[in-house]
Structures are given as C-alpha cells and as structure tokens.
Design an enzyme around this catalytic site. Structure first.
Site, short mmCIF file in Angstrom:
data_model
loop_
_atom_site.label_atom_id
_atom_site.label_comp_id
_atom_site.label_asym_id
_atom_site.label_seq_id
_atom_site.Cartn_x
_atom_site.Cartn_y
_atom_site.Cartn_z
CB CYS A 64 -4.56 3.64 0.19
SG CYS A 64 -4.87 3.50 1.97
NE ARG B 125 -6.73 4.57 9.17
CZ ARG B 125 -7.97 4.85 8.78
NH1 ARG B 125 -8.55 5.96 9.19
NH2 ARG B 125 -8.60 4.04 7.96
CB CYS C 281 -1.74 4.90 3.60
SG CYS C 281 -1.83 3.20 4.17
CB SER D 255 -4.55 -1.80 15.43
OG SER D 255 -5.45 -0.97 14.70
NE ARG E 275 -6.62 4.63 5.24
CZ ARG E 275 -5.61 5.49 5.20
NH1 ARG E 275 -5.56 6.38 4.23
NH2 ARG E 275 -4.66 5.45 6.11
CE LYS F 182 -6.86 -4.05 7.87
NZ LYS F 182 -5.81 -3.41 7.16
CE LYS G 138 -7.65 -1.55 4.85
NZ LYS G 138 -6.32 -1.09 4.48
CD GLU H 155 -14.42 -4.73 -3.63
OE1 GLU H 155 -13.46 -5.22 -4.24
OE2 GLU H 155 -14.63 -3.50 -3.59
CB CYS I 247 -0.95 0.02 1.19
SG CYS I 247 -2.36 1.10 0.87
C1 PBG Z 1 -3.45 0.58 5.25
C2 PBG Z 1 -3.70 -0.44 6.26
C3 PBG Z 1 -4.48 -0.28 7.39
C4 PBG Z 1 -4.40 -1.45 8.10
C5 PBG Z 1 -3.59 -2.32 7.39
N1 PBG Z 1 -3.17 -1.68 6.23
C6 PBG Z 1 -5.23 0.87 7.92
C7 PBG Z 1 -6.05 1.70 7.07
O1 PBG Z 1 -6.61 1.25 6.07
O2 PBG Z 1 -6.10 2.88 7.40
C8 PBG Z 1 -5.07 -1.66 9.43
C9 PBG Z 1 -4.45 -2.65 10.31
C10 PBG Z 1 -4.87 -2.58 11.70
O3 PBG Z 1 -5.67 -1.72 12.16
O4 PBG Z 1 -4.38 -3.44 12.44
N2 PBG Z 1 -3.55 0.20 3.93
ZN ZN Z 2 -3.15 2.13 2.68
#
Ligand code: PBG
Ligand code: ZN
Length: 324
Positions: free
Chosen positions: A131, A206, A123, A275, A218, A249, A196, A234, A121
C-alpha cells in the site's frame, strides 16, 4: 420490581410487539455497496469472484448499470475499487486522470444521484502489491503520502464526493486534506480507514482484486488485532488531521472498537463488513449449516454497536429483502 411482577417475556409476546419495541433498525440509507471495476473488461462483461460467491468484477458500463439498478431499489452510496490494466512500482495508474476509478466516478456522477466514495490506496496498482512506496523491502511512509494525495486529488477532480484512504500511513489525512483544499476541493469529504486491522478476513478481497503483497505482509502498517487503545489514538489523530467520517474494519470481529470510537468521539462512524465476513456467512448458507437470517443478524450487530454506515457486500441482499 421483581418476578412475578416484572416479566420480561411480556415484551416479546407477539411479532407486532417485538417490532414496535425494536431498539435498532436497519435502513436502506445505512448501506454503502463496495464495487470492483476492472479496466480491461469489455462493455457488458462481468466476472464472477470465486472467493466471494455472488459478487463480481464489473466492466465500467456493467458496474454503472448495476449501481443504477441498486439505486432504484434504495441504494444511496457506493465505494469504488479499481483494477487497472497496468501495475508499476509507484502505482502510477492509480492517479491517472483517465484511470478506471476516475472514469467510473465521472460516469456515476453523470448518470446517478449516488454518493460516490473512492478507495484511495496503492496496492491494486503497485507491482509489489503493497500500500505504499518500497525501498529495501520497507514501506516508506512519508514518500507514500505524496502519492496518496495525488490519487485522492484525481478522484476529487473526477467528482468523488468522499475519498477514503485505506493505506494506514501516518499523516495521510492531513496531507490529503491540505492538497484537496489548495486545489479547490474543500468540500470533498474524507472518510478515513482510521482503525484498519491487519486481518486475515481480507483474504477473499485480495484474491478478488489481485492485491496480495508479493513479499511480507501488511503488519507494519495495519493495526495489531489485540489493540483497542491504539484504535482510539488512530481515531483521534485522524480527527485532528481533518477526517469527516471514521471507519472501523473489519466489522463483526471488532464491534467493541466501533462502539468505543462512536462513544468517545461522536463522529460519523462507518464499519466495513469485509470480504471474509461476507464469504464465511455465504459459505455457511450454501453448505446448509446456516440460514439467510444470519446476514441480517450480523448487519444488525454492526448497527447496534454504533455504526452510522455499513459498508457491505450484503447491501443488495438487504435492499432486495427490504423491498419485499
Ligand atoms: C487495501 C484494501 C483491503 C481491503 C480494502 N482495501 C485489503 C488489504 O488491506 O489487504 C479489504 C476489503 C475486504 O476484505 O473486503 N488497501
Ligand atoms: Zn492498500
């Protein structure tokens, strides 16, 4: 058969009986450990992540050492996130062959037998924290694909076994598959973050990797939480485009989505306990409201829903307890 002939409680009479009658079991090989590797940390350094108690940002060497320690107690796989020293509009440090992820992957492949997965990614690498490529405050899908593809290819060149695009641009699995193949990486797998969601559960992440968007959110690219039919579409598109493994996710707020995708497509399916899921359980335990059993119950629910692989910051806790 009815009561009193049928008595369900007979099945739960003793710990031994409950054990042999368990319908679901968690095994070490179910787990993928997400790790944050930070470029400008010195050898031997790690930083505690305050929003995720017990988790760290590692220097390259420290991260590889931690991965080796976990491999010794049964870990099979890691998911690598990089934190670069420099960010720019196009996230160019994400596809630098000497970038932090690329270096980490090389070292892990030299020194361990772990299956190495990389998050693909932009970001963490873009100055605006989105992203993809931005024009007039919009995230431009098709232009972003070229960048994602370059990132994935650089990870494959470093030796990644699996690349995992998490951006939610349309068509990225196809673009990445084609580019990997024409460059000779036809045996590099793609694990797509197929479903996602635009989730508030990502907040601690983040903060941890400094990837919060500097404007907007996002929601124009990640999925809308009420939707499950859309998740199946998807998933179907990603399979058609060549994904080897699908991912859902977050996990515990989306167990229905894990189950639906697994049942509909019978494809290897991973779930990401993100997280916020980690930190909320941790906070409950630290406050004394919950016990550690909640960790295993939440992991079990993800497996029971149909996940073949669980990406979780609780992987070390699981392995340490499993080996007791
Ligand atoms: C970004 C990304 C994110 C996570 C994994 N890759 C966060 C987002 O989309 O802002 C989240 C992982 C987590 O919260 O553990 N592409
Ligand atoms: Zn990202």
């Amino acid at each position: 058969m009815q009561f009193p002939t049928t008595r369900m409680r007979r099945l739960r009479k003793s710990a031994q009986l409950r054990k042999i009658l368990s319908e679901t079991t968690l095994n070490p090989e179910d787990f993928i450990y997400p790790m944050f590797i930070k470029e400008n940390l010195k050898d031997g350094e790690k930083e505690h992540i305050d929003t995720m108690p017990g988790q760290y940002r590692f220097s390259l060497n420290e991260g590889v050492d931690e991965a080796k320690r976990l491999e010794k107690i049964g870990l099979s796989s890691v998911l690598i996130f990089g934190m670069p020293e420099n960010k720019d509009e196009a996230g160019s440090s994400a596809y630098d062959e000497k970038g932090i992820v690329q270096k980490t992957v090389r070292k892990l492949k030299e020194e361990t037998e772990l299956v190495v997965i990389t998050d693909v990614c932009m970001c963490q690498y873009t100055s605006h924290g989105h992203c993809g490529i931005i024009k007039d405050e919009k995230i431009i899908n098709d232009e972003t694909l070229e960048y994602l593809s370059k990132i994935a290819l650089s990870h494959a060149e470093a030796g990644a076994d699996i690349v995992a695009p998490s951006d939610m641009m349309d068509g990225r699995v196809d673009t990445i598959r084609v580019d990997l193949d024409i460059n000779g990486y036809d045996d590099t797998l793609i694990m797509s973050y197929a479903a996602k969601y635009a989730s508030a559960f990502y907040a601690p992440f983040r903060e941890a990797v400094c990837s919060a968007p500097s404007f907007g959110d996002r929601k124009t690219y990640q999925m809308n939480p009420p939707n499950i039919n859309e998740a199946l579409r998807e998933a179907e598109l990603d399979i058609i485009e060549g994904a080897d493994i699908l991912m859902v996710k977050p996990a515990i707020a989306y167990l229905d989505v894990i189950k639906a995708i697994k049942e509909e497509f019978r494809i290897p399916t991973a779930a990401y306990q993100v997280s916020g899921e980690y930190s909320m359980i941790k906070a409950g335990i630290e406050a004394g409201y919950l016990t550690e059993d909640v960790i295993f119950e939440s992991l079990m629910s993800i497996k029971r829903a149909g996940a073949d692989m669980i990406i979780s910051h609780y992987a070390p806790e699981f392995l340490e307890n499993y080996n007791k």
